[in-house]
Design a protein around this motif. Structure first.
Motif, PDB file in Angstrom:
ATOM      1  N   ASP A 146     -12.211 -15.269  17.863  1.00 48.91           N
ATOM      2  CA  ASP A 146     -12.085 -14.718  16.523  1.00 48.91           C
ATOM      3  C   ASP A 146     -11.944 -13.199  16.586  1.00 48.91           C
ATOM      4  N   LEU A 147     -11.491 -12.623  15.482  1.00 47.51           N
ATOM      5  CA  LEU A 147     -11.523 -11.174  15.301  1.00 47.51           C
ATOM      6  C   LEU A 147     -12.923 -10.791  14.836  1.00 47.51           C
ATOM      7  N   GLU A 148     -13.485  -9.731  15.413  1.00 50.20           N
ATOM      8  CA  GLU A 148     -14.802  -9.268  14.985  1.00 50.20           C
ATOM      9  C   GLU A 148     -14.718  -7.794  14.592  1.00 50.20           C
ATOM     10  N   LEU A 149     -15.310  -7.470  13.458  1.00 53.43           N
ATOM     11  CA  LEU A 149     -15.332  -6.101  12.937  1.00 53.43           C
ATOM     12  C   LEU A 149     -16.784  -5.688  12.781  1.00 53.43           C
TER      13      LEU A 149
ATOM     14  N   PHE B 191     -10.726  -7.416  19.276  1.00 54.58           N
ATOM     15  CA  PHE B 191      -9.647  -8.394  19.219  1.00 54.58           C
ATOM     16  C   PHE B 191     -10.131  -9.716  19.817  1.00 54.58           C
ATOM     17  N   PRO B 192      -9.481 -10.835  19.487  1.00 53.50           N
ATOM     18  CA  PRO B 192      -9.905 -12.135  20.020  1.00 53.50           C
ATOM     19  C   PRO B 192      -9.971 -12.147  21.546  1.00 53.50           C
TER      20      PRO B 192
ATOM     21  N   ASP C 115      -0.275 -13.447   9.482  1.00 58.08           N
ATOM     22  CA  ASP C 115       0.723 -12.878  10.378  1.00 58.08           C
ATOM     23  C   ASP C 115       0.129 -11.896  11.389  1.00 58.08           C
ATOM     24  N   ALA C 116      -1.064 -11.367  11.100  1.00 61.31           N
ATOM     25  CA  ALA C 116      -1.677 -10.398  12.010  1.00 61.31           C
ATOM     26  C   ALA C 116      -2.138 -11.044  13.309  1.00 61.31           C
ATOM     27  N   LEU C 117      -2.287 -12.360  13.327  1.00 59.10           N
ATOM     28  CA  LEU C 117      -2.801 -13.036  14.521  1.00 59.10           C
ATOM     29  C   LEU C 117      -1.925 -12.789  15.738  1.00 59.10           C
ATOM     30  N   SER C 118      -0.603 -12.798  15.538  1.00 59.24           N
ATOM     31  CA  SER C 118       0.300 -12.590  16.665  1.00 59.24           C
ATOM     32  C   SER C 118       0.067 -11.226  17.318  1.00 59.24           C
ATOM     33  N   ARG C 119      -0.096 -10.203  16.500  1.00 57.87           N
ATOM     34  CA  ARG C 119      -0.331  -8.871  17.047  1.00 57.87           C
ATOM     35  C   ARG C 119      -1.699  -8.794  17.731  1.00 57.87           C
ATOM     36  N   LEU C 120      -2.688  -9.459  17.161  1.00 65.27           N
ATOM     37  CA  LEU C 120      -4.038  -9.415  17.718  1.00 65.27           C
ATOM     38  C   LEU C 120      -4.135 -10.118  19.070  1.00 65.27           C
TER      39      LEU C 120
END
Length: 277
Positions: free
Chosen positions: A34-37, A65-66, A93-98
């Motif tokens: 997952d993305l973590e902030l 980032f993941p 769509d941000a998943l691809s960049r991440l």
């Protein structure tokens, strides 16, 4: 102090967003997809993201980032934070960049921390408390990422992500810390020398083998002390400690009290309007 799950394997949580705020976060190196902030609201934290370890102060955002190893260590008692863990389903769509890039620096602070980011992190907390709404979550997360991407230098990964030895080590210990473990046995299971593993602990995880394993066991112990009626002996053995004496000694060193005192203190606190760290 925040008491969270004793390790993070978030593949089947069933929740697209996990968000909370609190103080004095301490959590050992771990990873997930997952993305973590992590927003430092005040005080100071030592935060490790991949190979970068930095002590940061208030109004600093760590963007993980993941599939990136990360860890938190509160440096000033009472330091406040907001943390958001966003599943791939929420990222659009941000998943691809991440997944294809990594930030040259995973921290945003000062002028680089746009006010929209702080607003959106606070908004996620408020929304989760009042009226959870997936579309609002998505909008706020996308706002955060848009501001992050505009301020971060992103470096392409040389090849598709694969779990390296450090990741394998973290995952193995997350799944097996309740069993009897030694550096030798873990090294044999992973097919490397114990000296190589010792180097990973010191250079990448910034701790020792015994400290890391004890942290995982203690985090589970704290949770079980508050949520079960197991005896201290049963509970300690279930967490991986070899005896009640060892459990009591390690718990006393790290928590400043015995397991029994911790259970009694927290039990009183749960019936009080005050929160005891």
């Amino acid at each position: 102090m925040s008491v969270r799950a004793y390790y993070e394997e978030r593949y089947n949580t069933g929740s697209e967003l996990q968000i909370s705020e609190g103080d004095s976060m301490v959590f050992p190196p771990h990873l997930h997809n997952d993305l973590e902030l992590f927003l430092v609201r005040d005080g100071s934290y030592q935060i490790t993201v991949g190979d970068t370890c930095r002590e940061v102060g208030e109004n600093t955002l760590a963007v993980i980032f993941p599939n990136t190893i990360h860890a938190y260590q509160c440096k000033v008692p009472g330091s406040g934070y907001i943390i958001a863990v966003c599943s791939p389903a929420l990222l659009g769509d941000a998943l691809s960049r991440l997944t294809r890039f990594r930030p040259a620096c995973p921290f945003l602070q000062g002028q680089d921390l746009h006010r929209d980011i702080v607003y959106a992190m606070q908004g996620l907390c408020e929304q989760s408390r009042t009226e959870p709404d997936r579309e609002i979550y998505r909008a706020l997360v996308r706002l955060i990422l848009a501001r992050c991407f505009s301020r971060m230098e992103l470096l392409p990964l040389q090849e598709p992500y694969t779990v390296d030895l450090t990741g394998n080590l973290v995952r193995y210990l997350s799944c097996n810390f309740q069993k009897p473990l030694s550096l030798d046995t873990v090294a044999r299971e992973l097919g490397v020398s114990k000296y190589h593993l010792s180097h990973i602990f010191s250079s990448r995880l910034h701790t020792s083998f015994s400290e890391y394993v004890n942290f995982l066991r203690l985090n589970l112990a704290r949770e079980l002390l508050l949520t079960t009626d197991q005896s201290i002996l049963e509970l300690g053995l279930a967490c991986g400690f070899s005896s009640q004496r060892t459990f009591n000694r390690v718990f006393q060193i790290h928590m400043g009290m015995s397991p029994r005192q911790y259970r009694e203190l927290k039990s009183v606190a749960s019936h009080s309007p005050l929160t005891i760290p």
